[in-house]
Design a protein around this motif. Structure first.
Motif, PDB file in Angstrom:
ATOM      1  N   UNK A 225       0.817  -1.166   0.093  1.00  0.00           N
ATOM      2  CA  UNK A 225       0.028   0.076   0.099  1.00  0.00           C
ATOM      3  C   UNK A 225       0.922   1.250   0.017  1.00  0.00           C
ATOM      4  N   UNK A 226       2.031   1.341   0.808  1.00  0.00           N
ATOM      5  CA  UNK A 226       2.879   2.170   0.597  1.00  0.00           C
ATOM      6  C   UNK A 226       3.525   2.675  -0.639  1.00  0.00           C
ATOM      7  N   UNK A 279       0.808   3.617  14.276  1.00  0.00           N
ATOM      8  CA  UNK A 279       0.790   3.417  13.095  1.00  0.00           C
ATOM      9  C   UNK A 279      -0.119   4.557  12.268  1.00  0.00           C
ATOM     10  N   UNK A 280      -0.777   5.558  13.252  1.00  0.00           N
ATOM     11  CA  UNK A 280      -1.912   6.160  12.524  1.00  0.00           C
ATOM     12  C   UNK A 280      -1.603   7.112  11.426  1.00  0.00           C
ATOM     13  N   UNK A 281      -0.483   7.507  11.268  1.00  0.00           N
ATOM     14  CA  UNK A 281      -0.072   8.223  10.124  1.00  0.00           C
ATOM     15  C   UNK A 281       0.006   7.155   8.771  1.00  0.00           C
ATOM     16  N   UNK A 287      -4.930   3.756   4.362  1.00  0.00           N
ATOM     17  CA  UNK A 287      -6.010   3.049   5.145  1.00  0.00           C
ATOM     18  C   UNK A 287      -5.638   1.664   5.667  1.00  0.00           C
ATOM     19  N   UNK A 288      -4.467   1.395   5.639  1.00  0.00           N
ATOM     20  CA  UNK A 288      -3.730   0.169   6.024  1.00  0.00           C
ATOM     21  C   UNK A 288      -4.034   0.114   7.785  1.00  0.00           C
TER      22      UNK A 288
END
Length: 319
Positions: A225-226, A279-281, A287-288
């Motif tokens: 995803x990144x 990991x909120x960032x 959306x992960x």
């Protein structure tokens, strides 16, 4: 996409290659087979990949050269190759500098001439934060081992190439990744093997060290995803479920049906006291979120290691 995965024969790299191939990307895998652990283990990881359509493999040391033909047409680079491990980094700094710093610079230099490149993802580690790695990406980076220092140097090289040449860099800091194909030097692998074979668990420190545990498929999902995240960003990648080492051992006792015998050893120089990724960032950008509970992930690792031992048993008897 055409993807280059360095460290493709390793623990996380082989899982990442499988995921990319399953999504019908073309994958160029690369590994130099350092002597950190037996080559046969990496060859076993590769055995799933070699027959697959769309996969090609190069045995190559990035610190020596990066042939143009390897990068031709590549759009995503996933740079996972590195010399891992804490203890050896105190004893063999030249190897860590070569494989974690020089190799990264060589790859970045080659990538800046690549017109097709859309993202360059650099796999870093929670070790860049040092002994206390709990929080978000604003934590100060204070490595407590030569390993962490070389991985942070790789991050800085990525930043320099991004700022100077406009390379579309994304940095991922992995936290305590575990699961099937985990390296044999890693703690959970050694705990499981000791329980399944009736040997003592060699526990460094008091066992109260806290770890934020990331199952390998969750790690791979975050990495893929990144590749669509904005360049120039750094993200923590962690499982969100914290446990002390003692709690992990108790859980493994239940999963294996064996009682642990603990052999206490002094703490290792530079070992982390607590890790826990905010990991909120990454969630905001992609959306992960991590999905695998610790008990479920460890059950999968135990099953994998049990199968390895059962496969090896007839060979030992024959020998």
């Amino acid at each position: 996409m055409k993807c280059l995965v360095t460290g493709a024969a390793g623990f996380i790299g082989s899982h990442l290659c499988e995921r990319l191939l399953a999504e019908e990307h073309e994958v160029v895998g690369l590994d130099c087979f350092t002597d950190y652990y037996p080559r046969a283990i990496k060859e076993q990881n590769l055995s799933r990949l070699r027959p697959q359509r769309g996969f090609t493999f190069w045995e190559l040391d990035l610190s020596v050269e990066v042939p143009r033909s390897v990068l031709e047409g590549v759009q995503w680079i996933f740079h996972l190759a590195a010399m891992p491990g804490l203890v050896r980094s105190w004893q063999d700094f030249d190897s860590y500098n070569r494989h974690n710093v020089t190799a990264t610079q060589r790859l970045l230099e080659a990538a800046r001439a690549l017109p097709t490149l859309r993202r360059f993802l650099y796999a870093s580690t929670s070790s860049v934060y040092g002994k206390y790695a709990s929080g978000d990406e604003s934590l100060p980076t204070r490595p407590s081992s030569p390993y962490g220092l070389t991985k942070l140097a790789g991050e800085h090289l990525c930043r320099v190439y991004s700022e100077t040449y406009g390379l579309p860099i994304v940095v991922l800091r992995y936290f305590s990744v575990y699961g099937p194909r985990q390296r044999p030097d890693m703690g959970y692998y050694q705990f499981v093997e000791a329980l399944l074979t009736g040997r003592p668990i060699r526990l460094t420190g008091d066992g109260l060290q806290v770890r934020g545990n990331t199952f390998v498929t969750d790690c791979v999902e975050a990495t893929v995803r990144a590749a669509e995240a904005l360049p120039g960003e750094t993200f923590n990648v962690g499982g969100g479920e914290l446990a002390t080492i003692r709690e992990v051992i108790r859980l493994l006792e239940r999963l294996t049906g064996q009682r642990a015998v603990i052999e206490h050893l002094p703490p290792r120089p530079g070992d982390q006291v607590a890790t826990g990724a905010d990991v909120s960032k990454l969630t905001r950008h992609t959306g992960w979120t991590p999905r695998t509970p610790l008990a479920e992930g460890l059950a999968q690792q135990v099953a994998w290691q049990r199968a390895l031992l059962e496969k090896a048993l007839p060979l030992r008897k024959a020998g």
